[in-house]
Scaffold this active site. Structure first.
Site, mmCIF file in Angstrom:
data_model
loop_
_atom_site.group_PDB
_atom_site.id
_atom_site.type_symbol
_atom_site.label_atom_id
_atom_site.label_comp_id
_atom_site.label_asym_id
_atom_site.label_seq_id
_atom_site.Cartn_x
_atom_site.Cartn_y
_atom_site.Cartn_z
ATOM 1 C CG HIS A 90 -2.056 -0.898 1.142
ATOM 2 N ND1 HIS A 90 -3.041 -0.965 2.103
ATOM 3 C CD2 HIS A 90 -2.417 -1.799 0.198
ATOM 4 C CE1 HIS A 90 -3.940 -1.871 1.754
ATOM 5 N NE2 HIS A 90 -3.576 -2.390 0.613
ATOM 6 C CE1 TYR B 108 -7.203 3.642 9.986
ATOM 7 C CE2 TYR B 108 -6.160 3.987 7.858
ATOM 8 C CZ TYR B 108 -6.193 3.361 9.084
ATOM 9 O OH TYR B 108 -5.220 2.434 9.409
ATOM 10 N N PRO C 248 -6.793 -0.440 17.608
ATOM 11 C CG PRO C 248 -8.721 -1.404 16.751
ATOM 12 C CD PRO C 248 -8.107 -0.936 18.031
ATOM 13 C CE LYS D 121 1.676 2.958 13.590
ATOM 14 N NZ LYS D 121 2.579 2.682 12.472
ATOM 15 C CE1 TYR E 31 -2.218 3.448 8.681
ATOM 16 C CE2 TYR E 31 -0.911 2.999 6.720
ATOM 17 C CZ TYR E 31 -2.026 2.749 7.506
ATOM 18 O OH TYR E 31 -2.905 1.770 7.148
#
Length: 391
Positions: A72, A202, A294, A298, A386
């Protein structure tokens, strides 16, 4: 039985630690209270930082991950009916994350351990650890009605939040920090193509948070925020798919491919950290020492970085007769843990609707989202966290 390192817990952190130690020539035994099928049946994380991918390579078990994992390069933040791409790859100088299910990662590690004929005890009952405050630590367990004792140099507590290792530490020797969130995530796993194959979405909506993720190009993982009082039985598949579509933008909602769920569960959200992570010859790693929400993916990655610090320290002990890494294990791991806790807390606060959220709070949240997607500096900070901060 005698070994150099006794590892309690056969989840990803325990298996990865065992594999890294074995490749360095360090004897280890893994003791797990559940059966192997139960461990493999856990449906958990699936987004790997580069640090975790590198560790799988170092452990000699990265081939299938590279073959089947999906890289990704971006994430999308969705709010106010629109999606805003965050170019993670470009903002971090080429770093990425890889979608590869924790179940698959665990399978790879289990297969490697079996192929090497390394000792692993599943369905161990009444597991207990002792002597770690001296020079003769022991792990005891009962199997098939018989009591067994493992004498060792060190104990690695990789047995999760409810495990015996942290619970065996004297209460006055450990400090615990915790934040419990007033909602959970209802997750659905289905064999359908992901709505966005190369970006995780998200979403912040007036109906609550939603996440569009994946495990592979043919298996998707979706989540919606739900009250803690909700039950899985309340959520049929049709209701879930309908609610998911309502929380993402219309164009994306049209692309959602639905199908029967393989698994559905509700996970409460909490942040938890224990300090320190070393008690004499006992070390805590992974969920035994910390939990993150979540949001931001991580948990598994933090466990992997713990294992990196701990395996390096133990290898240094046996190869170089130096305890510098052991002495600094807890401090090094906790520095990275707290930064990941901060990021997960921030992202959770940014994307969810809270029960007591005022109109002012909502406008602040909207302003923060707007700033993140329109400021290169803010987008870079999000992207750096991230993909995972450097070890």
């Amino acid at each position: 039985m005698r070994t150099q390192v006794a590892i309690v817990g056969a989840g990803p952190s325990g298996l990865l630690l065992g594999q890294l130690l074995h490749r360095a020539g360090i004897d280890n035994v893994i003791v797990e209270r559940q059966g192997a099928d139960y461990v493999l049946g856990r449906i958990r994380a699936g987004i790997l930082e580069q640090v975790t991918v590198n560790l799988m390579d170092e452990a000699g078990v990265g081939a299938r991950l590279h073959r089947e994992g999906v890289v990704h390069h971006a994430i999308d933040l969705a709010f106010d009916g629109r999606r805003h791409p965050i170019d993670v790859h470009g903002l971090t100088g080429g770093k990425v994350v890889t979608a590869y299910g924790q179940t698959e990662l665990t399978h790879d590690l289990m297969d490697a351990r079996r192929d090497e004929n390394l000792p692993t005890v599943y369905e161990a009952q009444d597991v207990a650890v002792s002597g770690f405050d001296g020079t003769r630590p022991q792990v005891q367990y009962r199997k098939d009605g018989q009591l067994h004792t493992i004498d060792c140099d060190f104990i690695a507590g990789c047995d999760g939040f409810h495990g015996v290792c942290r619970a065996s530490v004297p209460r006055d020797a450990i400090r615990e920090y915790e934040k419990v969130y007033p909602f959970g995530w209802l997750g659905l796993l289905a064999d359908v193509p992901p709505v966005s194959p190369h970006a995780i979405v998200y979403a912040n909506s007036e109906r609550g948070f939603a996440l569009c993720s994946m495990r592979s190009l043919v298996r998707s993982r979706y989540y919606v925020q739900v009250p803690l009082a909700d039950k899985v039985e309340d959520w049929g598949d049709d209701r879930f798919w309908d609610e998911l579509r309502r929380r993402i933008d219309p164009e994306l909602a049209e692309r959602v491919v639905t199908g029967p769920s393989i698994e559905k569960s509700i996970a409460p959200l909490r942040s938890f950290v224990a300090e320190p992570l070393r008690f004499g010859r006992l070390f805590l790693a992974g969920d035994a020492g910390h939990i993150v929400p979540p949001t931001g993916a991580k948990g598994l990655n933090l466990a992997a970085s713990d294992v990196k610090y701990l395996s390096t320290a133990l290898i240094e002990h046996y190869r170089e007769r130096s305890d510098t890494g052991i002495d600094h294990y807890s401090d090094r791991a906790l520095r990275r843990i707290w930064k990941a806790e901060r990021f997960s807390w921030w992202l959770t606060s940014l994307l969810h609707r809270f029960p007591e959220q005022s109109v002012f709070d909502q406008r602040i949240q909207e302003a923060e989202l707007d700033y993140v997607v329109h400021s290169r500096a803010a987008s870079t900070a999000l992207a750096e966290n991230y993909v995972g901060l450097p070890l």
